[in-house]
Design an enzyme around this catalytic site. Structure first.
Site, PDB file in Angstrom:
ATOM      1  N   CYS A  63      73.800 -17.801 120.897  1.00 13.31           N
ATOM      2  CA  CYS A  63      74.122 -16.643 119.919  1.00 13.31           C
ATOM      3  C   CYS A  63      75.150 -15.616 120.623  1.00 13.31           C
ATOM      4  CB  CYS A  63      72.869 -15.727 119.818  1.00 13.31           C
ATOM      5  SG  CYS A  63      71.330 -16.669 119.713  1.00 13.31           S
ATOM      6  N   CYS A  66      79.009 -15.901 119.911  1.00 12.18           N
ATOM      7  CA  CYS A  66      79.617 -15.111 118.639  1.00 12.18           C
ATOM      8  C   CYS A  66      79.472 -13.604 118.702  1.00 12.18           C
ATOM      9  CB  CYS A  66      79.191 -15.787 117.349  1.00 12.18           C
ATOM     10  SG  CYS A  66      79.643 -17.539 117.088  1.00 12.18           S
ATOM     11  N   HIS A  67      78.253 -13.254 119.130  1.00 17.51           N
ATOM     12  CA  HIS A  67      77.818 -11.854 118.885  1.00 17.51           C
ATOM     13  C   HIS A  67      78.016 -11.087 120.038  1.00 17.51           C
ATOM     14  CE1 HIS A  67      76.050 -12.607 114.975  1.00 17.51           C
ATOM     15  NE2 HIS A  67      75.343 -13.771 115.409  1.00 17.51           N
ATOM     16  N   CYS A  97      71.818 -18.767 111.156  1.00 16.09           N
ATOM     17  CA  CYS A  97      72.654 -18.694 112.063  1.00 16.09           C
ATOM     18  C   CYS A  97      72.674 -19.879 112.808  1.00 16.09           C
ATOM     19  CB  CYS A  97      72.747 -17.498 112.923  1.00 16.09           C
ATOM     20  SG  CYS A  97      73.814 -16.197 112.592  1.00 16.09           S
ATOM     21  N   CYS A 160      46.818  -5.141  97.285  1.00 15.60           N
ATOM     22  CA  CYS A 160      47.535  -4.643  98.690  1.00 15.60           C
ATOM     23  C   CYS A 160      47.236  -3.127  98.522  1.00 15.60           C
ATOM     24  CB  CYS A 160      48.791  -4.948  98.881  1.00 15.60           C
ATOM     25  SG  CYS A 160      49.381  -6.470  98.800  1.00 15.60           S
ATOM     26  N   CYS A 163      44.013  -1.264  98.954  1.00 16.81           N
ATOM     27  CA  CYS A 163      43.402  -0.846 100.471  1.00 16.81           C
ATOM     28  C   CYS A 163      44.583   0.206 101.078  1.00 16.81           C
ATOM     29  CB  CYS A 163      43.418  -2.073 101.377  1.00 16.81           C
ATOM     30  SG  CYS A 163      42.179  -3.048 101.036  1.00 16.81           S
ATOM     31  N   HIS A 164      45.776  -0.185 100.825  1.00 14.65           N
ATOM     32  CA  HIS A 164      46.952   0.366 101.899  1.00 14.65           C
ATOM     33  C   HIS A 164      47.416   1.861 100.886  1.00 14.65           C
ATOM     34  CE1 HIS A 164      46.830  -2.523 104.863  1.00 14.65           C
ATOM     35  NE2 HIS A 164      46.968  -3.484 104.167  1.00 14.65           N
ATOM     36  N   CYS A 205      46.348 -10.761 105.594  1.00 13.82           N
ATOM     37  CA  CYS A 205      45.686  -9.882 104.526  1.00 13.82           C
ATOM     38  C   CYS A 205      45.235 -10.790 103.227  1.00 13.82           C
ATOM     39  CB  CYS A 205      46.581  -8.797 104.328  1.00 13.82           C
ATOM     40  SG  CYS A 205      46.309  -7.391 105.384  1.00 13.82           S
TER      41      CYS A 205
END
Lengths: 244, 106
Positions: A63, A66-67, A97, A160, A163-164, A205
């Site tokens: 990695c 290139c980076h 990548c 979802c 609850c949230h 969840c």
């Protein structure tokens, strides 16, 4: 010094009160202390593994080839998911990548290596505000994520949002229901005794309401991620967070 | 090879009690959990941790299957002289991992 910091905080606070709370704000003081101490936060073990993987040549190139230094990833995780031909989560970007640039094989979801690379990339954005990407393609993706967030599912027939949004701060058996912000992923979850991605959390969840979890990397999970990140826009990233 | 996080002050005034914190990556497999085929996964835990200070044992702990993965241990020692703290972990494979930290007593 304290007073100065407080004064500054008051100045930069947005006009309307922000009542969003990260999972960090609502967990116990011991777990908070564990997250904040880099020699007690087990998530740092994955960050260190990720640093080693960053410079390892897989398929000929590392990695870093290139980076450059991994610090160049500062800010990247705070923008994900992005749109690049298709909606792309951070894990999918890393695997893209690997396959298109590195000539290596994709890493399996929840493998220790993918968790470590995701952790080290996201760690570079620790403390930075979540800044949802401006690409107009993402509007429809977030709208789909919001639709899924509000859709009842599973044998318990719960959305979802029930609850949230509607019951955050209340208790579900022994557990406090958090607002469900994706601020610290991948996280070290004490219950898992290990590291897990945001998609693992979301699938968990779904299992809890006895729904069939969406597959890892599915359009549904990436759409949910995109919606949750926009919903948490401006909140600081904590990776690696610790959660109960 | 396990990865470790060690937190020891670099320098401590003589005679002071100081804190040592260690975290080691390890699955701490209890031996009671079945795998996908229903067979029990063999037990694999770190069962012994020893800390030496200039070669002399100053702390030892026995660990058991009920201890969570990636065990974190924190304990204290008294600063007597500058030197080396060494940490040794032993698991069911006997694999011993050793890590060291220098400490300067002022």
């Amino acid at each position: 010094m304290r007073r100065l910091a407080l004064a500054l905080a008051l100045v930069v606070l947005p006009a309307e009160a922000d009542d969003r709370r990260s999972g960090f704000d609502v967990m116990g003081p011991d777990t908070q202390a564990m997250q904040q101490d880099d020699t007690a936060n087990p998530g740092i073990l994955w960050v260190r593994d990720g640093e080693a993987l960053w410079t390892r040549a897989d398929g000929g190139k590392s990695c870093a080839a290139c980076h450059g230094a991994v610090e160049s990833m500062r800010g990247a995780a705070a923008r994900y998911p992005v749109f690049d031909g298709a909606p792309l989560s951070l894990e999918q970007r890393i695997n893209r990548c690997r396959t298109t640039h590195q000539g290596a094989t994709p890493l399996a979801y929840e493998s220790q290596e993918l968790l470590a690379l995701t952790a080290v990339v996201a760690h570079q954005s620790r403390g930075l505000p979540i800044t949802p990407d401006a690409d107009p393609h993402l509007g429809a993706v977030r709208a789909e994520g919001e639709r899924l967030f509000r859709q009842r599912q599973g044998q318990l027939d719960l959305a979802c949002s029930q609850c949230h949004d509607d019951n955050a701060g209340k208790r579900l058996a022994g557990n406090l229901i958090p607002q469900g912000h994706p601020t610290g992923y991948p996280v070290y979850r004490l219950e898992w005794q290990g590291m897990g991605s945001l998609q693992r959390r979301l699938r968990n969840c779904q299992g809890a309401v006895r729904a069939e979890p969406y597959a890892y990397g599915s359009a549904e999970l990436v759409a949910l991620e995109a919606y949750l990140m926009a919903r948490a826009g401006g909140m600081p990233l904590e990776t690696p967070a610790v959660r109960p | 090879m396990p990865r470790t996080l060690i937190n020891v002050p670099q320098s401590v005034p003589r005679g002071t009690v100081f804190e040592i914190k260690t975290l080691v990556s390890h699955p701490m497999e209890t031996g009671f959990r079945p795998d996908e085929s229903g067979r029990l996964r063999p037990r694999d835990i770190i069962h012994t941790f020893v800390c030496t200070y200039n070669g002399e044992e100053v702390f030892r702990a026995e660990l058991f299957p009920a201890i969570a993965a990636n065990p974190f241990l924190s304990f204290t020692a008294v600063a007597t002289e500058s030197g080396e703290l060494a940490f040794h972990w032993t698991d069911d494979h006997g694999a011993i991992h050793t890590e060291t930290a220098r400490i300067t007593v002022t």
